[in-house]
Design a protein around this motif. Structure first.
Motif, short mmCIF file in Angstrom:
data_model
loop_
_atom_site.label_atom_id
_atom_site.label_comp_id
_atom_site.label_asym_id
_atom_site.label_seq_id
_atom_site.Cartn_x
_atom_site.Cartn_y
_atom_site.Cartn_z
N VAL A 57 13.94 13.62 -75.34
CA VAL A 57 12.81 12.96 -76.00
C VAL A 57 13.30 11.89 -76.97
N ASN A 58 14.41 12.18 -77.65
CA ASN A 58 14.97 11.25 -78.64
C ASN A 58 16.05 10.35 -78.05
N CYS A 59 16.12 10.31 -76.74
CA CYS A 59 17.22 9.61 -76.07
C CYS A 59 17.30 8.13 -76.46
N GLU A 60 16.17 7.46 -76.57
CA GLU A 60 16.18 6.03 -76.88
C GLU A 60 16.77 5.76 -78.26
N ASN A 61 16.35 6.54 -79.25
CA ASN A 61 16.89 6.37 -80.61
C ASN A 61 18.37 6.74 -80.68
N ILE A 62 18.76 7.78 -79.93
CA ILE A 62 20.17 8.18 -79.91
C ILE A 62 21.02 7.09 -79.28
N SER A 63 20.53 6.51 -78.19
CA SER A 63 21.28 5.45 -77.53
C SER A 63 21.48 4.26 -78.45
N LEU A 64 20.43 3.89 -79.17
CA LEU A 64 20.53 2.78 -80.12
C LEU A 64 21.58 3.08 -81.19
N GLU A 65 21.62 4.31 -81.69
CA GLU A 65 22.59 4.68 -82.72
C GLU A 65 24.01 4.70 -82.15
N LEU A 66 24.17 5.15 -80.92
CA LEU A 66 25.49 5.15 -80.30
C LEU A 66 26.00 3.73 -80.12
N VAL A 67 25.14 2.82 -79.70
CA VAL A 67 25.52 1.42 -79.54
C VAL A 67 25.90 0.83 -80.89
N ARG A 68 25.13 1.14 -81.93
CA ARG A 68 25.42 0.59 -83.26
C ARG A 68 26.79 1.05 -83.75
N HIS A 69 27.07 2.35 -83.60
CA HIS A 69 28.37 2.86 -84.03
C HIS A 69 29.49 2.31 -83.17
N ALA A 70 29.26 2.14 -81.88
CA ALA A 70 30.31 1.59 -81.00
C ALA A 70 30.63 0.14 -81.37
#
Length: 582
Positions: free
Chosen positions: A396-409
């Motif tokens: 359910v939170n996949c979109e927000n998690i993906s955005l955070e992973l991209v930001r940290h990467a």
């Protein structure tokens, strides 16, 4: 006679109508409705508090089991969840009904306030039927109070709380509630903890205010405080008894539970599908023979099978894969453990995705422990209350998690934080697929890391008594803060393959909690369900024919035979009542 019966049947409606006329507006309707439909007894009664009696504490199977896992286990009013909210609503309706009844007393016994168009009412019959809850309230206070004071004070309670006498005084308008509350105050302060004194004084003040201002609501608040004080006193006594008996209860756990369950099974009232539990273990025995360490002792081999089967269910994401009913006393603990483990798997999936993003950004340098910690903190904030509810909440939170992973990467790789919508979309799509398809793979990897620690922990504690297991595996109530990490203890992660591979992490707390559940369960249920006499005679050759792998985990000693550790707490199984706590 028929006419008289009809009049009596109409009296409740007449009383409700009388309340509405005495108290105009929505307040009168609310009190009338409560008077007609609320429960007859207060929310706190001798029966509701009977669970706190010492004999029921000793015979409470759930408490006897839970005390092994919680250093701060105690009774408290249970107002959580839907049932708790329903209790609060029922209690409010009862207290409103009590206010309405006192208002009726003021009209029927003291003649105020005056009412018009009331000449046709049968006042004596109304006065008799109006006395519904107040007498029962006095009886309840008397019963609970007598259960809390020593024998020498029983006669004092009977004298001052003579229900028939009190109701006569109320009818004649000479009942001195202030004097009664002050006497109650002195008695309570003699027997309750000093910390309750302010609460007792508050009860007296509400009663005094209600009498002086002719306020039924204030008088009811005084009664409500009184019942609350009595409940708190009963809780104090029960929790004191638990603290004093804790060591004895824990030491007698296996003996008590084994006798309890055996008695219910023999009498055919266990409510547990023993055959299903036996079939579950038999199938696990066949499935897990090859991975197990060869053992010379049948019981050691069977215990390792059992450990692996339990850990396997904890990591399984299959809704059909669940524990047998013999685990009913540990369902909440196992559910919490499973949720934590599944969250750990989801974190590892996210770290795997993070590593793939870094590789896509052409970054092959080291990943510090701080970076991993910050990423985990961010993911935890995104999940919030969704954590602990399975992989579906992560999706359910996949979109927000993906955005955070991209930001940290982007930050870790030193790239400019120019968010490429196409990259975020691809990351979201790929992460969603990973949650859907790669959970078993990551769960297996994590299981292979935790299982040896569980087996090692069981090996260290298998010969220990239940109280020693408790002291070793249950953390202190207020553990000291962890020391600051030294430079040498800060791990550095390197991208060695398609995934971000962490250094092995200790799972001491998880391993301890799993071990504790397994040890108590195996010692209790092993001889009753899983290890039957014919199983103990299984030869070593039969067990080791298919177990070719070299030993990878510590060998497990044979579980000791439990003795009757505490005859004083051993009770006849047939008399044990079903009870719950907290």
């Amino acid at each position: 006679m028929f006419r008289k019966r009809l009049e009596e049947e109409n009296i409740p409606e007449q009383l409700v109508e009388l309340i509405s006329r005495m108290i105009p507006g929505s307040k009168g309707e609310e009190l009338g409705d409560a008077y007609q439909y609320a429960g007859m007894y207060p929310p706190i009664t001798k029966q509701s508090l009977s669970e706190l009696d010492i004999q029921n504490i000793i015979n409470n199977i759930k408490l006897r089991h839970d005390v092994n896992f919680d250093r701060d286990l105690s009774f408290r009013p249970n107002l959580d969840g839907v049932k708790g909210q329903e209790k609060l609503r029922a209690a409010k309706r009862y207290w409103d009904a009590l206010v309405a009844e006192l208002e009726l007393y003021a009209r029927l016994f003291q003649g105020s306030p005056s009412l018009c168009n009331s000449k046709n009412l049968n006042w004596p019959a109304l006065a008799q039927h109006a006395q519904r809850r107040i007498p029962l309230m006095f009886e309840t206070i008397q019963e609970v109070l007598k259960s809390l004071v020593p024998d020498r004070d029983q006669s004092r309670v009977d004298e001052h709380l003579d229900v028939a006498m009190l109701m006569q005084e109320i009818e004649k308008g000479v009942c001195d509630l202030v004097r009664l509350s002050e006497w109650m105050s002195h008695l309570l302060k003699e027997h309750c903890a000093p910390m309750r004194d302010d609460w007792v004084d508050k009860m007296v003040e509400w009663t005094r205010s209600g009498v002086s201002e002719n306020s039924s609501e204030s008088i009811v608040k005084g009664l409500r405080e009184l019942l609350g004080i009595l409940e708190a006193m009963k809780l104090d006594v029960a929790n004191h008894q638990i603290r004093n008996l804790r060591g004895l209860l824990i030491e007698d756990t296996i003996n008590f539970e084994r006798n309890y369950h055996l008695g219910r099974i023999v009498q055919g009232r266990g409510g547990i599908n023993v055959e299903a539990a036996q079939q579950w273990y038999a199938s696990e025995l066949q499935r897990l023979r090859k991975p197990c360490t060869p053992q010379k002792d049948a019981l050691r081999f069977q215990l390792e099978i059992f450990v692996r089967a339990v850990v396997s269910i904890l990591f399984s994401n299959d809704p059909c894969c669940d524990f047998p009913e013999t685990f009913y006393l540990d369902q909440d603990r196992l559910r919490a453990l499973k949720a934590e483990l599944h969250d750990l798997v989801c974190y590892e999936i996210c770290f795997d995705m993070f590593g793939q993003l870094l590789k896509g950004l052409c970054y092959h340098g080291p990943i510090s422990h701080t970076t991993r910690h910050n990423l985990r903190t961010s993911l935890s904030a995104i999940m919030g209350e969704g954590a602990g509810h399975g992989v579906s909440q992560w999706m359910v939170n996949c979109e927000n998690i993906s955005l955070e992973l991209v930001r940290h990467a982007l930050h870790t790789s030193g790239c400019q934080p120019n968010y490429d919508l196409d990259l975020i979309h691809k990351a979201n799509k790929h992460l969603h697929k990973m949650f859907l398809n790669s959970f078993p793979e990551h769960a297996f990897i994590l299981e292979e890391s935790i299982l040896p620690q569980v087996l090692s922990c069981i090996n260290k504690n298998l010969h220990a008594s239940p109280i020693d297991i408790f002291n070793t595996l249950v953390p202190p109530s207020n553990p000291p803060p962890p020391p600051p990490p030294s430079q040498s203890s800060v791990s550095v992660l390197h991208i060695t393959s398609d995934t971000l591979s962490p250094q092995p992490e200790p799972f001491t707390d998880l391993a301890s909690r799993v071990t504790h559940i397994i040890l108590l369960h195996w010692r209790t249920w092993g001889p009753l369900v899983y290890v039957l006499p014919q199983d103990e005679s299984m030869s070593t050759s039969e067990m080791s024919e298919e177990t070719q792998p070299k030993p990878q985990h510590p060998t497990l000693p044979r579980p000791p035979v439990e003795e009757d550790a505490l005859a004083a707490l051993t009770v006849v199984v047939t008399t044990v009542p079903e009870a719950s706590h907290l």
